[in-house]
Each structure stands twice: as structure tokens, then as C-alpha cells.
Design a protein around this motif. Structure first.
Motif, PDB file in Angstrom:
ATOM      1  N   LEU A  29       0.818  -1.214   0.000  1.00  0.00           N
ATOM      2  CA  LEU A  29       0.000   0.000   0.000  1.00  0.00           C
ATOM      3  C   LEU A  29       0.849   1.259   0.000  1.00  0.00           C
ATOM      4  N   LEU A  30       1.847   1.281   0.888  1.00  0.00           N
ATOM      5  CA  LEU A  30       2.705   2.459   1.006  1.00  0.00           C
ATOM      6  C   LEU A  30       3.480   2.670  -0.299  1.00  0.00           C
ATOM      7  N   GLY A  31       3.843   1.562  -0.937  1.00  0.00           N
ATOM      8  CA  GLY A  31       4.520   1.650  -2.233  1.00  0.00           C
ATOM      9  C   GLY A  31       3.618   2.278  -3.291  1.00  0.00           C
ATOM     10  N   GLN A  32       2.307   1.941  -3.238  1.00  0.00           N
ATOM     11  CA  GLN A  32       1.353   2.557  -4.177  1.00  0.00           C
ATOM     12  C   GLN A  32       1.264   4.064  -3.949  1.00  0.00           C
ATOM     13  N   LEU A  33       1.210   4.460  -2.672  1.00  0.00           N
ATOM     14  CA  LEU A  33       1.117   5.895  -2.358  1.00  0.00           C
ATOM     15  C   LEU A  33       2.356   6.629  -2.872  1.00  0.00           C
ATOM     16  N   ARG A  34       3.504   5.983  -2.686  1.00  0.00           N
ATOM     17  CA  ARG A  34       4.773   6.542  -3.187  1.00  0.00           C
ATOM     18  C   ARG A  34       4.685   6.747  -4.701  1.00  0.00           C
ATOM     19  N   ALA A  35       4.180   5.719  -5.412  1.00  0.00           N
ATOM     20  CA  ALA A  35       4.084   5.799  -6.874  1.00  0.00           C
ATOM     21  C   ALA A  35       3.108   6.893  -7.308  1.00  0.00           C
ATOM     22  N   GLN A  36       2.117   7.178  -6.434  1.00  0.00           N
ATOM     23  CA  GLN A  36       1.149   8.240  -6.761  1.00  0.00           C
ATOM     24  C   GLN A  36       1.690   9.627  -6.443  1.00  0.00           C
ATOM     25  N   GLY A  37       2.905   9.697  -5.869  1.00  0.00           N
ATOM     26  CA  GLY A  37       3.511  11.005  -5.633  1.00  0.00           C
ATOM     27  C   GLY A  37       3.376  11.532  -4.217  1.00  0.00           C
ATOM     28  N   HIS A  38       2.934  10.672  -3.299  1.00  0.00           N
ATOM     29  CA  HIS A  38       2.921  11.091  -1.892  1.00  0.00           C
ATOM     30  C   HIS A  38       4.353  11.048  -1.352  1.00  0.00           C
ATOM     31  N   ALA A  39       4.609  11.821  -0.291  1.00  0.00           N
ATOM     32  CA  ALA A  39       5.867  11.724   0.442  1.00  0.00           C
ATOM     33  C   ALA A  39       5.578  11.045   1.775  1.00  0.00           C
ATOM     34  N   LEU A  40       6.397  10.039   2.118  1.00  0.00           N
ATOM     35  CA  LEU A  40       6.143   9.277   3.345  1.00  0.00           C
ATOM     36  C   LEU A  40       7.373   9.261   4.233  1.00  0.00           C
ATOM     37  N   LEU A  41       7.175   9.454   5.531  1.00  0.00           N
ATOM     38  CA  LEU A  41       8.227   9.251   6.523  1.00  0.00           C
ATOM     39  C   LEU A  41       7.815   8.074   7.387  1.00  0.00           C
ATOM     40  N   ILE A  42       8.683   7.083   7.510  1.00  0.00           N
ATOM     41  CA  ILE A  42       8.336   5.880   8.254  1.00  0.00           C
ATOM     42  C   ILE A  42       9.386   5.615   9.321  1.00  0.00           C
ATOM     43  N   CYS A  43       9.016   5.732  10.598  1.00  0.00           N
ATOM     44  CA  CYS A  43       9.920   5.355  11.687  1.00  0.00           C
ATOM     45  C   CYS A  43       9.936   3.842  11.791  1.00  0.00           C
ATOM     46  N   THR A  44      11.113   3.262  11.870  1.00  0.00           N
ATOM     47  CA  THR A  44      11.196   1.813  11.971  1.00  0.00           C
ATOM     48  C   THR A  44      12.441   1.404  12.745  1.00  0.00           C
ATOM     49  N   HIS A  45      12.372   0.225  13.337  1.00  0.00           N
ATOM     50  CA  HIS A  45      13.555  -0.339  13.994  1.00  0.00           C
ATOM     51  C   HIS A  45      14.236  -1.374  13.094  1.00  0.00           C
ATOM     52  N   ASP A  46      13.681  -1.564  11.910  1.00  0.00           N
ATOM     53  CA  ASP A  46      14.207  -2.574  10.993  1.00  0.00           C
ATOM     54  C   ASP A  46      15.195  -1.902  10.029  1.00  0.00           C
ATOM     55  N   ILE A  47      16.489  -2.035  10.339  1.00  0.00           N
ATOM     56  CA  ILE A  47      17.525  -1.335   9.566  1.00  0.00           C
ATOM     57  C   ILE A  47      17.506  -1.769   8.105  1.00  0.00           C
ATOM     58  N   GLU A  48      17.374  -3.058   7.874  1.00  0.00           N
ATOM     59  CA  GLU A  48      17.414  -3.534   6.483  1.00  0.00           C
ATOM     60  C   GLU A  48      16.213  -3.031   5.696  1.00  0.00           C
ATOM     61  N   GLN A  49      15.051  -2.999   6.351  1.00  0.00           N
ATOM     62  CA  GLN A  49      13.873  -2.446   5.690  1.00  0.00           C
ATOM     63  C   GLN A  49      14.097  -0.971   5.369  1.00  0.00           C
ATOM     64  N   GLY A  50      14.625  -0.223   6.346  1.00  0.00           N
ATOM     65  CA  GLY A  50      14.870   1.207   6.176  1.00  0.00           C
ATOM     66  C   GLY A  50      15.823   1.483   5.029  1.00  0.00           C
ATOM     67  N   ARG A  51      16.852   0.682   4.946  1.00  0.00           N
ATOM     68  CA  ARG A  51      17.844   0.806   3.881  1.00  0.00           C
ATOM     69  C   ARG A  51      17.223   0.678   2.493  1.00  0.00           C
ATOM     70  N   GLY A  52      16.134  -0.080   2.420  1.00  0.00           N
ATOM     71  CA  GLY A  52      15.484  -0.319   1.134  1.00  0.00           C
ATOM     72  C   GLY A  52      14.633   0.856   0.653  1.00  0.00           C
TER      73      GLY A  52
END
Ligand SMILES: Nc1ncnc2c1ncn2[C@@H]1O[C@H](COP(=O)(O)OP(=O)(O)OP(=O)(O)O)[C@@H](O)[C@H]1O
Ligand SMILES: [Mg+2]
Length: 253
Positions: free
Chosen positions: A173-196
């Protein structure tokens, strides 16, 4: 797609003047970008979100926001015994778009149901919010943000308590929003996910890093997490701080 939707320049903020909880933050999130916010417990991730929302004042520097913000808080403060359904909570996202004299209509209901469907909870629409599991409540709050349809989304640890299957759904879902031109900030503890994601912002009382995930090297990770970092080789790393805390609790009773 390179339009800046939200940025901070030399931002210092916190809860008591003269005692900034977070200093030196300079970053931008463009339309069509996901920025991961990484940092240890107490590093200042939630503080940053609150400053971007205007809940905390800048002590130094500034925040520039170009458009409405939808916010998915880290833990829901709402009373769980309040008799509202999952659908009611999702519908709250429509209130800001609806003039005060108009009742929410069929279209808003449909949008809220559709948003619940997108987070896999359409069949729970009538269930009381407080009777849902923690991960399901988290997903309802994401549905609320979807209904709000703001150009900027701030999500504070949206995957905490969410199972792997739902995490994959939400990431899609968040990837779809990104593709539609939204800007997203996501706090996470998952370093590998964040890196992506498109950019990584590291905080530990001050900004420790901002750039593409590929540039997040061992030195930047150590600045962000201190020495409580385990390097797994091949550039993979995990922060072990949370596990340390659990351990101490175990040992002391
Ligand atoms: N309401 C508050 N009043 C005073 N100090 C606060 C408040 N909320 C947070 N702090 C302090 O600000 C600093 C940053 O906290 P913050 O909640 O932003 O960290 P975080 O990165 O979101 O941590 P976590 O991973 O645990 O959610 C901490 O030192 C914390 O004690
Ligand atoms: Mg937090």
C-alpha cells in the motif's frame, strides 16, 4: 516528481527550551519518496514527527511543510472502551475534508470501507475498535490515514505488532502511495527495511545520517545506535538494544 513536500533545515526541537531532545536535523522528502527514520529507543524519532506536525516548536532552524499531513501515531492514545467501530475510526479521516454543515455521506462511507479493505479488515468494519487486536488497530489507523488522502504521511512504527502477512500488505500500500507522488516518513527499527527505502534519516539526539540507504555505512550505524550494533557481514546489521533491555528485565525479575 522531485518537488519537496516536507523538509527541515537546521532543526532543533524538544520539550523544554534550552534542552533540545533533537538537534541538527536537515532533510527533505520529495513527492514520490519514502524516507525511513532510524534511531534507538529515545533517539528522537517521535519527537521529530511531533515537530513536523507543529506540535513541538523549533528552538532553532525551521520546518517547511507543503500540504496536509496524515499521521499514524506510534501507539493509539484513544480510549479503547469508547464505543466506536473500526469503520467509525476510518471515517474520522474524512472529517477534515467535509464542511461542518454537511453530514458524512455515502461517498465517505464507501471510501472508509475501501480503505479498510485495503488493509485487509473490511469484514471487521462493524467491530468495536477496542475489541480488535493491537496489530488490527494499527491497520485501522493506517486506513484512517488513507481516507484522509493527504500528500504527506508520517507513520511512527506502523509495523509494530503487525504480523508478516499484514506487513507485506501495508508495505505494498505504502509503495502505491509513493508511486502516486505522496511523500512518506516511516519510523522503523528494521535497519534492512529502512535501507530499502529512498532515503534514510538517522537520529540519536541529533541527526546522525541522511542519505540513500546504500551510503549507510558502519560508522553511520554506530553514530545512530552506539556500540549496540551487531554487524552480520555483507553490510547487514541489526541493532540489539531492545534485546539488551529485555535481558536485563529477565535477570532482575
Ligand atoms: N513528552 C515528553 N516530555 C519530555 N521529554 C520527552 C517527551 N517525550 C519524549 N521525551 C524525550 O525525548 C527524547 C526522544 O524521545 P522520542 O520519544 O522522540 O524517542 P523515539 O526515537 O521515538 O523512541 P522509541 O523508539 O522508544 O519510540 C527522549 O529522551 C525522551 O525521554
Ligand atoms: Mg517513538
Amino acid at each position: 516528481m522531485s518537488e519537496v513536500l516536507i523538509e527541515a533545515v537546521g532543526l532543533s526541537t524538544g520539550y523544554a527550551p534550552g534542552e533540545p531532545a533533537l538537534r541538527g536535523v536537515t532533510f527533505a522528502a520529495n513527492a514520490g519518496q519514502i524516507v525511513a527514520v532510524l534511531g534507538p529507543n529515545g533517539g528522537g524519532k517521535t519527537t521529530l514527527m511531533r515537530a513536523l506536525l507543529g506540535e513541538l516548536p523549533p528552538f532553532e532552524g525551521r520546518v517547511d511543510v507543503h500540504g496536509e499531513i496524515a499521521y499514524v501515531p506510534q501507539t493509539e492514545q484513544a480510549r479503547l472502551d469508547f464505543p466506536v467501530s473500526a469503520l467509525d475510526v476510518a471515517l474520522m479521516g474524512a472529517y477534515r475534508r467535509t464542511p461542518w454543515w454537511k453530514r458524512l455521506g455515502r461517498a465517505e462511507h464507501d471510501r472508509a470501507l475501501q480503505a479498510l479493505d485495503r488493509v485487509g479488515l473490511r469484514e471487521r468494519a462493524k467491530d468495536r475498535f477496542g475489541t480488535l487486536s493491537g496489530g488490527q488497530r494499527q491497520r485501522v489507523l493506517i486506513a484512517r490515514a488513507l481516507v484522509q488522502d493527504a500528500p504527506i504521511l508520517l507513520l511512527d512504527e506502523p509495523f509494530s505488532g503487525v504480523d508478516r502477512a499484514s506487513e507485506a500488505t501495508i508495505l505494498g500500500l505504502l509503495g502505491q502511495l509513493r508511486a502516486q507522488g505522496h511523500a512518506l516518513l516511516i519510523c522503523t527499527h528494521d535497519i534492512e527495511q529502512g535501507r530499502g527505502f529512498d532515503r534514510v534519516l538517522g537520529v540519536h539526539g541529533e541527526q546522525t545520517f541522511f542519505g540513500p540507504g546504500a551510503a549507510l555505512d558502519a560508522a553511520a550505524l554506530e553514530r545512530t545506535y552506539g556500540s549496540e550494533i551487531v554487524t552480520l557481514g555483507e553490510g547487514a546489521a541489526i541493532a540489539v538494544q531492545c534485546h539488551h533491555h529485555d535481558h536485563e528485565h529477565d535477570q532482575h525479575g
